[in-house]
Write a protein that holds these residues in place. Sequence first.
Motif, mmCIF file in Angstrom:
data_model
loop_
_atom_site.group_PDB
_atom_site.id
_atom_site.type_symbol
_atom_site.label_atom_id
_atom_site.label_comp_id
_atom_site.label_asym_id
_atom_site.label_seq_id
_atom_site.Cartn_x
_atom_site.Cartn_y
_atom_site.Cartn_z
ATOM 1 N N VAL A 1 0.873 -1.175 0.000
ATOM 2 C CA VAL A 1 0.000 0.000 0.000
ATOM 3 C C VAL A 1 0.911 1.226 0.000
ATOM 4 N N ARG A 2 0.776 2.047 -1.041
ATOM 5 C CA ARG A 2 1.669 3.193 -1.189
ATOM 6 C C ARG A 2 0.834 4.471 -1.318
ATOM 7 N N VAL A 3 1.188 5.486 -0.535
ATOM 8 C CA VAL A 3 0.562 6.806 -0.584
ATOM 9 C C VAL A 3 1.652 7.816 -0.865
ATOM 10 N N ALA A 4 1.497 8.559 -1.981
ATOM 11 C CA ALA A 4 2.523 9.498 -2.400
ATOM 12 C C ALA A 4 1.867 10.787 -2.872
ATOM 13 N N PRO A 5 2.625 11.899 -2.796
ATOM 14 C CA PRO A 5 2.065 13.159 -3.296
ATOM 15 C C PRO A 5 1.976 13.159 -4.812
ATOM 16 N N GLY A 6 0.942 13.792 -5.314
ATOM 17 C CA GLY A 6 0.759 13.915 -6.750
ATOM 18 C C GLY A 6 0.888 15.352 -7.204
ATOM 19 N N GLU A 7 0.447 15.616 -8.413
ATOM 20 C CA GLU A 7 0.542 16.959 -8.974
ATOM 21 C C GLU A 7 -0.545 17.857 -8.385
ATOM 22 N N ALA A 8 -0.227 19.145 -8.271
ATOM 23 C CA ALA A 8 -1.169 20.176 -7.824
ATOM 24 C C ALA A 8 -1.771 19.839 -6.465
ATOM 25 N N GLY A 9 -0.979 19.274 -5.574
ATOM 26 C CA GLY A 9 -1.452 18.995 -4.231
ATOM 27 C C GLY A 9 -2.286 17.746 -4.093
ATOM 28 N N ALA A 10 -2.356 16.919 -5.133
ATOM 29 C CA ALA A 10 -3.155 15.694 -5.071
ATOM 30 C C ALA A 10 -2.407 14.611 -4.299
ATOM 31 N N VAL A 11 -3.135 13.553 -3.961
ATOM 32 C CA VAL A 11 -2.574 12.393 -3.274
ATOM 33 C C VAL A 11 -2.826 11.166 -4.141
ATOM 34 N N GLU A 12 -1.763 10.408 -4.435
ATOM 35 C CA GLU A 12 -1.856 9.201 -5.242
ATOM 36 C C GLU A 12 -1.797 7.988 -4.310
ATOM 37 N N LEU A 13 -2.779 7.105 -4.450
ATOM 38 C CA LEU A 13 -2.896 5.930 -3.589
ATOM 39 C C LEU A 13 -2.916 4.689 -4.462
#
Length: 412
Positions: A341-353
């Motif tokens: 399970v990976r949670v990382a920051p995305g573009e424009a303040g989004a969160v990628e899960l």
Amino acid sequence: MRTDSPSARPGPTRPRSVLIRRQLAVVSVLVVLAPILLARPDARAAALLLALTAALAAAAATLPWPAGRITLGTVGAVVTVASLLVDLLYSGPFRLPAFWLPFEWLALLGLLFRAVRRLPDRWVGPVGALLGLAVLVLPLRFALRVPQGGAAWPVAGMLLSLLPVLAVAGAALYLRILDVRRERAVDRARREQRLEVARGLHDFVAHEVTGIVLEAQAGQLPGQEPEETAALLRRLEEAGLRALDSMDEMVGALREPGGQAGGTGQDERASAATTRRQGLADLPELVARFGATGSLRATADLAPDTAGRLSAEAEATAYAIVLEALTNIRRHAPKATEVTVRVAPGEAGAVELTVTDDAGGPAGTPLLRRRPGAGGTGLAGLTARAAAHGGSLTAGPGTPAGWRVSCSLPGR
């Protein structure tokens, strides 16, 4: 010794508004009928007809309906027909209608207001139109019988009646629209509550029950050591307690504030205050519990700079997506040996899960399944929840094998 008897016990009490309406109806009828005593003997029959018509309209406008099998629509139709027949057939002195006309006119306006606001959709049009017509032509009962009155009296009477009819009908229609909107809002709130309970059952209770089943299956294997059996029983107890806690929270959400089923309103507020939404910070604990069941290895990789990017509702959706993915790995990927399970920051303040496993099943088999007719759960329900926050969710075969669930949620 008991001193009360069935005859001494208080009977069912009527609502105060019903009693007030009935008292008002009696007073209105008496006020309308009383002037008959002042009429001349030769005109008393005509006065009685006019007074009875006005009294019927006053009683219909003030009494509560329905009364037994008599509905507001039936009463409105009867009063309208009676008023129109008197307009056509009255042949008494022309001055008498002028006295009772204001009583009947006001009563018909009140009945028009109630009919437009309260009647069912199929009856509000016909009955409302008839009542409006009765109010419009009522002044003609006097104006057409005035000697040498000409056309000015009838036209003036109808024009003076038209504005109140439009105002009363418009006000009643506006309140009717507000009532419909309020009922629809209540229905939507109830539906959302049912869906929330269904999501809770699916996301949390089903997850814990699945873990209990797998633990019980593992406990049936031969060669279990006493320490392993004790640890297994502890995990079963913890999973059962978590399932019970989830059930308690969902039952508490269904209780009315201050209702008998939930105790006092203070207890309800205290319970609501202690209920906390699950979020990204709870994912490591969830993954650790998942990895403790069975032989697969589960890891959680949470980037520290993702904290605080999502709203509480979006974090709850992210937690539900991970929970659903892990639950379906248990159900549909029994050969999986590693889950990440990976949670990382995305573009424009989004969160990628992302949730990946190494044995997600054959290609084309969805990890997040949705049974036909089961709304609000599985892939379709979670996709809708992600879209409600402006995000997206996809699920498909991973590389080089397994299954991958990806979700992107915009920051707040």
